[in-house]
Design a protein around this motif. Structure first.
Motif, PDB file in Angstrom:
ATOM      1  N   UNK A 104      31.547  41.877  34.661  1.00 56.03           N
ATOM      2  CA  UNK A 104      32.174  42.945  35.449  1.00 56.03           C
ATOM      3  C   UNK A 104      32.945  43.876  34.522  1.00 56.03           C
ATOM      4  N   UNK A 105      32.242  44.371  33.519  1.00 54.36           N
ATOM      5  CA  UNK A 105      32.878  45.072  32.405  1.00 54.36           C
ATOM      6  C   UNK A 105      33.373  46.462  32.765  1.00 54.36           C
ATOM      7  N   UNK A 106      32.879  47.051  33.863  1.00 50.42           N
ATOM      8  CA  UNK A 106      33.267  48.416  34.186  1.00 50.42           C
ATOM      9  C   UNK A 106      32.844  49.363  33.081  1.00 50.42           C
ATOM     10  N   UNK A 107      33.755  50.236  32.678  1.00 47.08           N
ATOM     11  CA  UNK A 107      33.458  51.158  31.581  1.00 47.08           C
ATOM     12  C   UNK A 107      33.517  50.483  30.216  1.00 47.08           C
ATOM     13  N   UNK A 175      37.750  40.031  32.724  1.00 49.12           N
ATOM     14  CA  UNK A 175      39.093  40.578  32.932  1.00 49.12           C
ATOM     15  C   UNK A 175      39.145  41.242  34.300  1.00 49.12           C
ATOM     16  N   UNK A 176      40.101  40.788  35.111  1.00 52.16           N
ATOM     17  CA  UNK A 176      40.291  41.312  36.464  1.00 52.16           C
ATOM     18  C   UNK A 176      39.042  41.147  37.315  1.00 52.16           C
ATOM     19  N   UNK A 177      38.520  39.936  37.330  1.00 48.30           N
ATOM     20  CA  UNK A 177      37.401  39.622  38.212  1.00 48.30           C
ATOM     21  C   UNK A 177      37.941  39.369  39.614  1.00 48.30           C
ATOM     22  N   UNK A 178      37.403  40.083  40.576  1.00 45.26           N
ATOM     23  CA  UNK A 178      37.914  40.015  41.940  1.00 45.26           C
ATOM     24  C   UNK A 178      37.332  38.820  42.694  1.00 45.26           C
ATOM     25  N   UNK A 181      34.235  36.238  42.177  1.00 47.90           N
ATOM     26  CA  UNK A 181      33.659  36.493  40.859  1.00 47.90           C
ATOM     27  C   UNK A 181      34.351  35.653  39.782  1.00 47.90           C
ATOM     28  N   UNK A 182      35.629  35.333  39.990  1.00 50.48           N
ATOM     29  CA  UNK A 182      36.321  34.468  39.029  1.00 50.48           C
ATOM     30  C   UNK A 182      35.742  33.057  39.060  1.00 50.48           C
ATOM     31  N   UNK A 183      35.482  32.553  40.268  1.00 43.62           N
ATOM     32  CA  UNK A 183      34.842  31.236  40.362  1.00 43.62           C
ATOM     33  C   UNK A 183      33.469  31.266  39.704  1.00 43.62           C
ATOM     34  N   UNK A 201      41.918  36.365  36.275  1.00 38.19           N
ATOM     35  CA  UNK A 201      41.551  36.583  37.680  1.00 38.19           C
ATOM     36  C   UNK A 201      42.318  37.755  38.288  1.00 38.19           C
ATOM     37  N   UNK A 202      41.677  38.378  39.263  1.00 38.34           N
ATOM     38  CA  UNK A 202      42.292  39.519  39.942  1.00 38.34           C
ATOM     39  C   UNK A 202      42.636  39.108  41.374  1.00 38.34           C
ATOM     40  N   UNK A 203      42.189  39.883  42.340  1.00 36.40           N
ATOM     41  CA  UNK A 203      42.588  39.658  43.728  1.00 36.40           C
ATOM     42  C   UNK A 203      41.956  38.394  44.308  1.00 36.40           C
ATOM     43  N   UNK A 204      42.492  37.967  45.437  1.00 36.17           N
ATOM     44  CA  UNK A 204      42.063  36.728  46.074  1.00 36.17           C
ATOM     45  C   UNK A 204      40.694  36.902  46.728  1.00 36.17           C
ATOM     46  N   UNK A 205      39.979  35.784  46.950  1.00 35.24           N
ATOM     47  CA  UNK A 205      38.687  35.873  47.643  1.00 35.24           C
ATOM     48  C   UNK A 205      38.870  36.298  49.089  1.00 35.24           C
ATOM     49  N   UNK A 206      37.864  36.969  49.617  1.00 33.89           N
ATOM     50  CA  UNK A 206      37.924  37.402  51.009  1.00 33.89           C
ATOM     51  C   UNK A 206      37.810  36.199  51.937  1.00 33.89           C
TER      52      UNK A 206
END
Length: 294
Positions: A104-107, A175-178, A181-183, A201-206
């Protein structure tokens, strides 16, 4: 004025050790200042945050790179057998034989830094967004971009191939996997026999299905009177083989020099390249795997 110009003129920004390290790396800074392919980065409004996040991840990656240190220390190599070979030290410094997979590299700020600081390594950028513009990749010959969903079988095969192709080690980075995606990053590390994982890790799973990993994190945090993101990081840490101290070095570190709300890094490293690991890397065989729950 560009975002980069504001950052260079700000005493507060330069007080951050990661921003200062970025600025002090003159060849890298010159590229951001003057290379037309990097112009969009110089204008990026959250450049300072991106720099601190990527430099923070780079700090954790450097703890994993001395692959010949196979003692009983933690992921930093503390307590491991020292190496006397200047040749091995040089290989560490340039990243010879390493393959980094940037999920999830983004730019790709982190990919840019890895390509700069480890010029002999391969860097595989993985992201599913086809709209991201990446003109800077034209001046980064060791960086490859792969338009893939991290959850896909193709992404798994890519990491497996990187493990096989790396003559020294494959390091998975996120880095900052939402959310989930972290799992998935943990799963890719465990089931492909990659040598190391650096995960922020970034935000929590839905909260879609109650049987999905992480669904109850918010409820658990409320019950424990803890901050939900910290509980989420603890849950992910629990997926890593932290009990197997003979084979793995696993830890979690909060880096307050990273600007932004998410600054916990989970770092895991296989201490030794076992025969099963070599089998998977050299001949494509499955080897022994630690399976991550779905």
């Amino acid at each position: 004025r560009r975002a980069l110009d504001f950052m260079l003129a700000s005493e507060r920004a330069l007080a951050n050790p990661y921003v200062r390290a970025f600025v002090d790396e003159k060849p890298l800074l010159e590229r951001f200042l003057h290379d037309p392919a990097m112009a969009h980065w110089a204008r990026k409004s959250n450049l300072r945050k991106e720099v601190t996040e990527a430099m923070g991840a780079l700090t954790q990656i450097r703890r994993c790179v001395p692959m010949e240190r196979d003692g009983d220390g933690d992921a930093s190599g503390d307590g491991c057998v020292p190496r006397d070979s200047g040749e091995e030290r040089e290989r560490d410094e340039v990243g010879e034989g390493l393959v980094f997979v940037d999920l999830c590299a983004g730019r790709g700020m982190l990919s840019i830094l890895m390509a700069h600081f480890f010029p002999a390594a391969r860097v595989l950028m993985v992201d599913a967004d086809p709209k991201i513009k990446l003109p800077h990749l034209a001046c980064l010959p060791t960086v490859e971009h792969h338009l893939l969903d991290v959850q896909s079988a193709e992404a798994f095969d890519l990491v497996r191939g990187a493990v096989r192709d790396a003559t020294r080690a494959c390091i998975v980075v996120g880095v900052h996997l939402c959310g989930d995606l972290s799992r998935r990053a943990v799963q890719l590390f465990l089931e492909t026999n990659a040598r190391a994982l650096v995960l922020c890790p970034c935000c929590l799973p839905r909260r879609r299905r109650h049987d999905v990993f992480g669904f109850h994190v918010v409820d658990q945090a409320r019950s424990l009177k803890r901050e939900p993101h910290g509980v989420w990081c603890m849950a992910l840490h629990g997926l890593l083989p932290w009990r197997d101290r003979e084979t793995f070095a696993v830890d979690a570190r909060v880096d307050d020099d990273v600007e932004g709300p998410f600054k916990t890094f989970l770092v895991a490293r296989r201490k030794k390249q076992t025969s099963s690991f070599r089998g998977a890397a050299e001949d494509g065989s499955e080897g022994s795997e630690t399976v991550c729950p779905r």
